[in-house]
Design a protein around this motif. Structure first.
Motif, mmCIF file in Angstrom:
data_model
loop_
_atom_site.group_PDB
_atom_site.id
_atom_site.type_symbol
_atom_site.label_atom_id
_atom_site.label_comp_id
_atom_site.label_asym_id
_atom_site.label_seq_id
_atom_site.Cartn_x
_atom_site.Cartn_y
_atom_site.Cartn_z
ATOM 1 N N ASP A 11 0.871 -1.174 0.000
ATOM 2 C CA ASP A 11 0.000 0.000 0.000
ATOM 3 C C ASP A 11 0.908 1.223 0.000
ATOM 4 O O ASP A 11 1.384 1.663 1.040
ATOM 5 C CB ASP A 11 -0.912 0.010 1.219
ATOM 6 N N GLY A 12 1.174 1.743 -1.189
ATOM 7 C CA GLY A 12 2.111 2.847 -1.290
ATOM 8 C C GLY A 12 3.507 2.409 -0.880
ATOM 9 O O GLY A 12 4.069 1.467 -1.431
ATOM 10 N N HIS A 13 4.041 3.083 0.131
ATOM 11 C CA HIS A 13 5.387 2.780 0.614
ATOM 12 C C HIS A 13 5.391 1.745 1.739
ATOM 13 O O HIS A 13 6.443 1.508 2.345
ATOM 14 C CB HIS A 13 6.064 4.057 1.117
ATOM 15 N N VAL A 14 4.246 1.152 2.013
ATOM 16 C CA VAL A 14 4.115 0.227 3.144
ATOM 17 C C VAL A 14 3.882 -1.195 2.651
ATOM 18 O O VAL A 14 3.066 -1.436 1.756
ATOM 19 C CB VAL A 14 2.952 0.653 4.074
ATOM 20 N N VAL A 50 8.297 1.105 5.044
ATOM 21 C CA VAL A 50 7.879 0.563 6.339
ATOM 22 C C VAL A 50 7.198 -0.775 6.110
ATOM 23 O O VAL A 50 6.504 -0.958 5.100
ATOM 24 C CB VAL A 50 6.891 1.517 7.063
ATOM 25 N N ALA A 51 7.381 -1.708 7.045
ATOM 26 C CA ALA A 51 6.678 -2.989 6.982
ATOM 27 C C ALA A 51 5.853 -3.191 8.245
ATOM 28 O O ALA A 51 6.213 -2.715 9.331
ATOM 29 C CB ALA A 51 7.659 -4.148 6.815
ATOM 30 N N ILE A 52 4.744 -3.903 8.085
ATOM 31 C CA ILE A 52 3.916 -4.358 9.198
ATOM 32 C C ILE A 52 3.934 -5.875 9.180
ATOM 33 O O ILE A 52 3.682 -6.486 8.145
ATOM 34 C CB ILE A 52 2.465 -3.861 9.072
ATOM 35 N N ILE A 53 4.231 -6.493 10.315
ATOM 36 C CA ILE A 53 4.154 -7.941 10.434
ATOM 37 C C ILE A 53 3.018 -8.282 11.397
ATOM 38 O O ILE A 53 2.925 -7.714 12.486
ATOM 39 C CB ILE A 53 5.490 -8.556 10.916
ATOM 40 N N THR A 54 2.129 -9.184 10.972
ATOM 41 C CA THR A 54 1.009 -9.596 11.814
ATOM 42 C C THR A 54 0.691 -11.048 11.523
ATOM 43 O O THR A 54 1.308 -11.689 10.665
ATOM 44 C CB THR A 54 -0.216 -8.689 11.581
ATOM 45 N N PRO A 97 12.058 0.688 9.136
ATOM 46 C CA PRO A 97 11.225 0.413 10.301
ATOM 47 C C PRO A 97 10.236 -0.723 10.062
ATOM 48 O O PRO A 97 9.669 -0.864 8.976
ATOM 49 C CB PRO A 97 10.482 1.730 10.537
ATOM 50 N N VAL A 98 10.017 -1.512 11.111
ATOM 51 C CA VAL A 98 9.061 -2.614 11.086
ATOM 52 C C VAL A 98 8.129 -2.478 12.289
ATOM 53 O O VAL A 98 8.583 -2.271 13.419
ATOM 54 C CB VAL A 98 9.760 -3.985 11.124
ATOM 55 N N ILE A 99 6.839 -2.596 12.032
ATOM 56 C CA ILE A 99 5.816 -2.549 13.080
ATOM 57 C C ILE A 99 5.237 -3.944 13.253
ATOM 58 O O ILE A 99 4.862 -4.586 12.269
ATOM 59 C CB ILE A 99 4.691 -1.566 12.704
ATOM 60 N N ALA A 100 5.165 -4.420 14.483
ATOM 61 C CA ALA A 100 4.497 -5.684 14.775
ATOM 62 C C ALA A 100 3.090 -5.381 15.277
ATOM 63 O O ALA A 100 2.919 -4.658 16.264
ATOM 64 C CB ALA A 100 5.270 -6.489 15.810
ATOM 65 N N THR A 187 -5.931 -0.965 11.780
ATOM 66 C CA THR A 187 -6.132 0.440 11.431
ATOM 67 C C THR A 187 -5.051 1.301 12.064
ATOM 68 O O THR A 187 -4.441 2.156 11.403
ATOM 69 C CB THR A 187 -7.511 0.922 11.896
ATOM 70 N N GLN A 188 -4.778 1.051 13.342
ATOM 71 C CA GLN A 188 -3.763 1.852 14.027
ATOM 72 C C GLN A 188 -2.357 1.525 13.533
ATOM 73 O O GLN A 188 -1.499 2.403 13.433
ATOM 74 C CB GLN A 188 -3.876 1.673 15.534
ATOM 75 N N ALA A 189 -2.130 0.250 13.205
ATOM 76 C CA ALA A 189 -0.823 -0.123 12.659
ATOM 77 C C ALA A 189 -0.602 0.567 11.313
ATOM 78 O O ALA A 189 0.504 1.070 11.024
ATOM 79 C CB ALA A 189 -0.725 -1.634 12.509
ATOM 80 N N ARG A 190 -1.631 0.600 10.483
ATOM 81 C CA ARG A 190 -1.512 1.255 9.178
ATOM 82 C C ARG A 190 -1.335 2.760 9.318
ATOM 83 O O ARG A 190 -0.583 3.381 8.554
ATOM 84 C CB ARG A 190 -2.741 0.928 8.330
ATOM 85 N N GLU A 191 -2.015 3.362 10.287
ATOM 86 C CA GLU A 191 -1.843 4.799 10.513
ATOM 87 C C GLU A 191 -0.415 5.099 10.961
ATOM 88 O O GLU A 191 0.196 6.081 10.512
ATOM 89 C CB GLU A 191 -2.852 5.294 11.553
ATOM 90 N N MET A 192 0.112 4.266 11.848
ATOM 91 C CA MET A 192 1.483 4.445 12.298
ATOM 92 C C MET A 192 2.455 4.270 11.136
ATOM 93 O O MET A 192 3.396 5.042 10.961
ATOM 94 C CB MET A 192 1.801 3.451 13.406
ATOM 95 N N ALA A 193 2.225 3.234 10.327
ATOM 96 C CA ALA A 193 3.100 2.987 9.184
ATOM 97 C C ALA A 193 3.052 4.149 8.197
ATOM 98 O O ALA A 193 4.093 4.567 7.671
ATOM 99 C CB ALA A 193 2.698 1.687 8.491
#
Length: 261
Positions: A11-14, A50-54, A97-100, A187-193
């Motif tokens: 999603d864009g840069h994420v 940025v990456a999100i891992i879930t 950066p990586v968000i869990a 939602t909050q993880a995506r906002e942070m990312a």
């Protein structure tokens, strides 16, 4: 990756990375190797910041090592692939950066995977433990990381007893950044990312390298390394277009346009 235990979405840069391996999102050798490839590709893609891992589902983030696979012949000391177990915690030059987004049970190697992220958001029903002691083995990465992340005596209690803690206690000890309602987690993880991705990527990279490399250095030694241009990311930042763009945007009272170069 529709048939893979690892689902990815841009999603864009994420980049969103979802561990989807029923029933519990446990990681075997093959899954770990895929994760290493995914995170290495993320690291090397200039368009991703940025990456999100879930984890898939609502019950498990990840319980760690797949003991059933081990019983079928997966060696505990086998080939985990690039980045070691889970593809992230030993991946060299991971300067993004990586968000869990911890959506449920997070224990053993799953907690070690989460600790490899930079920001941890936990659903309000998430729980955490290092139960390796009960199966006669050592949580090796957690034994290194946990006493540096939370109070020593709490980390030792978790390591030596396998005690479970809930999300609220995890937040109290600083293990996670915050606890959010499960329905709001992504939602909050995506906002942070999105917030982090909107910032200067070269600065993010410099922050990550300095924090990682300076962890076991004396303050003055780390500062000397910076002033001697021995951090690649810092030197790249100081000679970049983005460095000039930041100053110009401030002087012109406008939002900067970061190009990552």
């Amino acid at each position: 990756m529709t048939d893979s235990p690892i689902k990815t979405q841009r999603d864009g840069h994420v980049l969103e990375v979802t561990l989807d391996r029923p029933k519990a999102n446990a990681i075997d050798l093959a899954t770990s190797r895929i994760m290493g490839d995914v995170f290495a590709d993320f690291r090397d893609d200039p368009d991703l910041r940025v990456a999100i891992i879930t984890g898939a589902g609502e019950k498990f983030f990840c319980p760690g090592w797949d003991l059933k696979a081990a019983a079928d012949g997966d060696a505990v000391d086998g080939d985990y692939g690039r980045g070691g177990f889970g593809g992230l915690q030993e991946l060299p030059r991971m300067n993004k950066p990586v968000i869990a987004a911890i959506n449920g049970i997070c224990c053993g190697g799953g907690l070690e995977l989460a600790l490899s992220a930079d920001i941890l958001l936990a659903a309000d029903h998430a729980s955490f433990a290092l139960p390796e002691i009960r199966s006669g083995t050592v949580a090796d990465a957690a034994s290194i990381k946990m006493p540096k992340r939370i109070p020593y005596h709490i980390a030792m209690e978790m390591l030596l007893t396998g005690r479970w803690i809930d999300a609220q206690e995890a937040a109290r000890w600083g293990l996670v950044n915050r606890v959010v309602p499960a329905a709001d987690l992504m939602t909050q993880a995506r906002e942070m990312a999105a917030l982090i991705a909107s910032g200067p990527p070269l600065v993010n990279a410099a922050i990550k390298e300095v924090v990682r490399e300076a962890e076991d250095m004396k303050f003055q030694d780390a500062m000397n390394k910076i002033t001697k241009s021995q951090f690649e990311t810092v030197e790249r930042l100081y000679t970049s277009e983005d460095q000039l763009e930041g100053a110009r945007a401030f002087a012109e009272k406008r939002d900067p346009v970061w190009k990552g170069r």
